[in-house]
Write a protein that holds these residues in place. Structure first.
Motif, PDB file in Angstrom:
ATOM      1  N   ASP A 244     -24.661 -29.175 -74.732  1.00 38.69           N
ATOM      2  CA  ASP A 244     -26.024 -29.677 -74.575  1.00 38.69           C
ATOM      3  C   ASP A 244     -26.181 -30.240 -73.164  1.00 38.69           C
ATOM      4  OD1 ASP A 244     -24.866 -32.197 -74.489  1.00 38.69           O
ATOM      5  OD2 ASP A 244     -25.506 -32.775 -76.504  1.00 38.69           O
ATOM      6  N   GLN A 245     -27.223 -31.022 -72.912  1.00 38.80           N
ATOM      7  CA  GLN A 245     -27.519 -31.464 -71.549  1.00 38.80           C
ATOM      8  C   GLN A 245     -26.538 -32.497 -71.016  1.00 38.80           C
ATOM      9  OE1 GLN A 245     -31.573 -32.338 -70.618  1.00 38.80           O
ATOM     10  NE2 GLN A 245     -32.383 -30.598 -71.756  1.00 38.80           N
ATOM     11  N   GLU A 246     -25.686 -33.062 -71.897  1.00 37.95           N
ATOM     12  CA  GLU A 246     -24.655 -33.988 -71.431  1.00 37.95           C
ATOM     13  C   GLU A 246     -23.264 -33.381 -71.578  1.00 37.95           C
ATOM     14  OE1 GLU A 246     -25.065 -37.764 -73.324  1.00 37.95           O
ATOM     15  OE2 GLU A 246     -26.884 -38.276 -72.234  1.00 37.95           O
ATOM     16  N   ASN A 247     -23.219 -32.077 -71.778  1.00 42.67           N
ATOM     17  CA  ASN A 247     -21.975 -31.345 -71.953  1.00 42.67           C
ATOM     18  C   ASN A 247     -21.268 -31.681 -73.264  1.00 42.67           C
ATOM     19  OD1 ASN A 247     -21.008 -29.271 -70.051  1.00 42.67           O
ATOM     20  ND2 ASN A 247     -21.516 -30.835 -68.523  1.00 42.67           N
ATOM     21  N   ASN A 248     -21.989 -32.265 -74.220  1.00 44.48           N
ATOM     22  CA  ASN A 248     -21.445 -32.393 -75.561  1.00 44.48           C
ATOM     23  C   ASN A 248     -21.447 -31.010 -76.225  1.00 44.48           C
ATOM     24  OD1 ASN A 248     -21.173 -35.262 -75.487  1.00 44.48           O
ATOM     25  ND2 ASN A 248     -23.392 -35.404 -75.758  1.00 44.48           N
ATOM     26  N   TRP A 249     -20.650 -30.880 -77.248  1.00 49.86           N
ATOM     27  CA  TRP A 249     -20.519 -29.621 -77.963  1.00 49.86           C
ATOM     28  C   TRP A 249     -21.758 -29.398 -78.820  1.00 49.86           C
ATOM     29  CZ3 TRP A 249     -15.573 -28.596 -81.384  1.00 49.86           C
ATOM     30  CH2 TRP A 249     -15.534 -27.249 -81.731  1.00 49.86           C
ATOM     31  N   ALA A 288     -29.368 -21.759 -77.188  1.00 49.29           N
ATOM     32  CA  ALA A 288     -30.019 -22.306 -75.993  1.00 49.29           C
ATOM     33  C   ALA A 288     -29.129 -23.294 -75.264  1.00 49.29           C
ATOM     34  CB  ALA A 288     -31.327 -22.991 -76.380  1.00 49.29           C
ATOM     35  N   GLY A 289     -28.228 -23.971 -76.016  1.00 46.77           N
ATOM     36  CA  GLY A 289     -27.364 -24.962 -75.389  1.00 46.77           C
ATOM     37  C   GLY A 289     -28.170 -26.085 -74.774  1.00 46.77           C
ATOM     38  N   ASN A 405     -25.607 -33.038 -66.302  1.00 44.54           N
ATOM     39  CA  ASN A 405     -26.327 -31.965 -66.971  1.00 44.54           C
ATOM     40  C   ASN A 405     -25.707 -30.619 -66.576  1.00 44.54           C
ATOM     41  OD1 ASN A 405     -28.168 -30.026 -67.888  1.00 44.54           O
ATOM     42  ND2 ASN A 405     -29.905 -31.411 -67.612  1.00 44.54           N
ATOM     43  N   PRO A 406     -25.211 -29.825 -67.541  1.00 44.26           N
ATOM     44  CA  PRO A 406     -24.550 -28.561 -67.194  1.00 44.26           C
ATOM     45  C   PRO A 406     -25.492 -27.541 -66.559  1.00 44.26           C
ATOM     46  CG  PRO A 406     -24.912 -28.694 -69.555  1.00 44.26           C
ATOM     47  CD  PRO A 406     -25.251 -30.046 -68.997  1.00 44.26           C
TER      48      PRO A 406
END
Length: 617
Positions: A244-249, A288-289, A405-406
């Protein structure tokens, strides 16, 4: 008195001597039935559902499991129903399908490429068989067909096990037929509880379970789509992980057949009202990630469900009189990362199956059955721990990139290049998931039916298999000089591998004669001319069990008495192979970190402390 409403007494049926009753028709129960039949033992299998699973729980049969299927003569048939052999097992990591390119990738070989690697690297470090991708939906359906065609297996779906009671040397199992409601009490010599995480057999025995769910929750959507242009935006894959936007799974998509069947998993808060989430939107959001929903053509939603990962180990795997046993999810549960769940269960099924058959066929004593838990429980504990190690690799990613943010990684900037480099380095350094052949192949059994030779145990590491015939270890596999697989030379039962020089007498005939006198089928496998095998097998005499593990080894054998004592030990007939009161604690605590309730709860708690709450945002 009105007698019309009285409940009729359950019908009783005594099964023929030696018949094993199996509760549960999943992969473990079905395979156990097939293993028993392979050794001439009949079974009756009860499964509460009317058909095999519709849920795609597992999607890879690992290298050790494929060796087991080869042993049973089923490997080729299994592969015909799995993913085609030319497709890779590549794993992709991305911030979303909208990205220009993935953040990182693990390149894992196809079956064809893996098979060639095995041929070229014939040094004992490789498996006899490559892995095989196959959805559990397909796997169970095929294995059920195998069992239904087997005259030694009575398969009964729509029959629910309700109670199990050990009575002396027999077991009474209460079973209800769903269609009629009729209740029957089956009396058998042995029962195997392969009935999953909520096992009725385990509960009937009142056996506690250590561990529990970790604080994570995922919404699974199993669907059909032929929109490969959109789905393969980053190329063909086995698994794709999304952040996601914080690089969480954020979630995962799994290619089940490389044709049109897929499974997505989206992590959701524990308290989410998932009933309001549209299945297609869930898939679009998962892919979408860190971006906006990624729509594509979905032809059909097959099933959906919510699941939670569990870390569990059942404290005892048998009843007091060793007439009832647990295997598979009824005995252990782990996080899916690494694919250890069903594959550990396959190992359970083969181990329990050949040992039950040996005792029933008069080829083994009670020490064999006592060794089942001693040998398999430490393996399950180790695999549970390793699944957590793999899971943590994905958890650690936000901190690796300082929670940036990835989407920035998609930009041609210094910051974007830095993020990409850190992600790629993280996954390069932690790429052992599905590559830990020490975990998959290097089980080293320690029990009363293994005859130690006093040598020091070779070093062990999860990332690779160490070829050794140290007693208890899986024997090394190689291709002999004529191209034959050495495991195929071992045959169905026990094998005595011999390396002679000239006319020297190693005493092998003493052991063969003792085996014949004790009704133990032992095949002589003379590999005297095989230089590579001679080096890898370390001793001149190596006794290999039906499960391809070494039971005993030496350079010579001196007397009939010595041979008879060895066979009594390894077949569980000797008093030295039996458990003592002190030894019984080993069945409870083969690994303190996972069998003690406090230790298991600590392991579960680690995931909460190390960031699982991020999935609840």
């Amino acid at each position: 008195m009105d007698t019309n409403n009285t409940t009729p007494s359950p019908r009783r049926e005594s099964l023929p001597t030696g018949t094993v009753l199996i509760a549960g028709g999943g992969p473990v129960g079905l395979l156990l039935a097939r293993v028993l039949s392979h050794y001439g033992v009949r079974s009756i299998l009860f499964e509460r559902n009317n058909t095999t699973t519709h849920w795609p729980k597992m999607d890879i049969t690992n290298v050790r499991s494929m060796e087991i299927f080869r042993k049973l003569g089923l490997a080729d048939e299994l592969r015909k129903r799995g993913v085609a052999s030319h497709f890779s097992h590549n794993v992709v990591y991305t911030a979303g399908m909208q990205c220009k390119e993935p953040l990182a990738k693990w390149e894992l070989p196809s079956v064809d490429d893996f098979r060639e690697m095995i041929r070229q690297r014939n040094d004992g470090t490789m498996p006899a068989e490559p892995w095989q991708r196959m959805s559990q939906v397909v796997f169970e359906r095929w294995l059920k067909e195998v069992c239904e065609a087997d005259e030694n297996v009575d398969v009964r779906y729509g029959w629910k096990v309700e109670a199990v009671v050990e009575v002396g040397e027999r077991v009474e199992t209460t079973v209800v037929e769903a269609e009629t409601g009729a209740t029957t009490v089956f009396v058998s010599d042995y029962v195997a509880g392969c009935d999953g995480a909520s096992s009725k057999v385990r509960r009937a025995l009142d056996i506690p379970v250590d561990g529990g769910p970790i604080p994570a929750c995922a919404l699974l959507v199993h669907f059909k789509s032929r929109d490969l242009t959109r789905i393969h935006k980053h190329g063909q894959f086995w698994h794709t992980f999304f952040t996601d936007q914080e690089n969480n799974w954020r979630g995962i998509i799994i290619a089940q057949d490389e044709v049109d069947t897929w499974t997505s998993h989206m992590f959701i808060p524990l308290d989410a009202d998932y009933s309001k989430l549209d299945s297609r939107e869930v898939v679009y959001t998962t892919l979408a990630g860190a971006y906006e929903p990624y729509p594509f053509e979905i032809d059909e939603i097959l099933v959906r469900s919510v699941w939670r990962p569990h870390i569990c180990l059942t404290r005892t795997w048998h009843s007091p009189a060793y007439r009832v046993f647990l295997a598979g999810d009824s005995a252990h549960q782990n996080i899916p990362t690494g694919g250890y769940g069903m594959n550990t269960g396959i190992g359970d099924a083969f181990d329990l199956g050949w040992k039950l058959a040996a005792v029933i066929n008069g080829q083994g004593g009670p020490g064999l059955l006592e060794s089942y838990e001693l040998e398999r429980k430490p393996v399950a504990a180790r695999n549970i721990e390793r699944s957590g190690v793999h899971f943590a690799v994905h958890q650690q990613l936000p901190d690796v990139v300082s929670r940036k943010n990835p989407r920035l990684a998609d930009e041609d900037t210094d910051e974007g290049r830095e993020i990409r480099a850190k992600v790629q380095e993280h996954y390069r350094l932690h790429d052992s998931e599905n590559k830990d052949f020490g975990i998959e192949m290097d089980d080293r059994y320690k029990s009363g039916v293994i005859a130690p030779d006093g040598t020091e145990e070779p070093s062990w590491q999860p990332s690779q298999y160490t070829p050794t015939t140290w007693p208890g270890a899986r024997a090394p596999h190689i291709f002999l000089e004529d191209g034959t697989a050495v495991f195929d030379r071992f045959g169905k039962d026990w094998a005595l591998v011999v390396f002679q020089t000239g006319d020297e007498d190693l005493g092998q005939n003493l052991l063969l004669e003792a085996a014949k006198a004790n009704n133990l089928p032992v095949k002589l496998v003379d590999l005297s001319g095989e230089k590579l095998a001679r080096r890898l097998y370390e001793k001149k005499l190596v006794l290999v069990r039906p499960d391809q593990h070494v039971a005993w080894r030496a350079d010579s054998l001196g007397s009939v008495e010595e041979a008879e004592q060895i066979l009594k030990t390894v077949t569980g007939r000797s008093e030295t192979s039996r458990l003592t009161d002190g030894d019984s604690e080993q069945t409870k605590k083969p690994d303190e970190a996972f069998t003690a309730t406090e230790g298991m709860q600590t392991q579960v708690g680690q995931f909460e402390v190390e960031g699982m709450a991020e999935f609840q945002k």
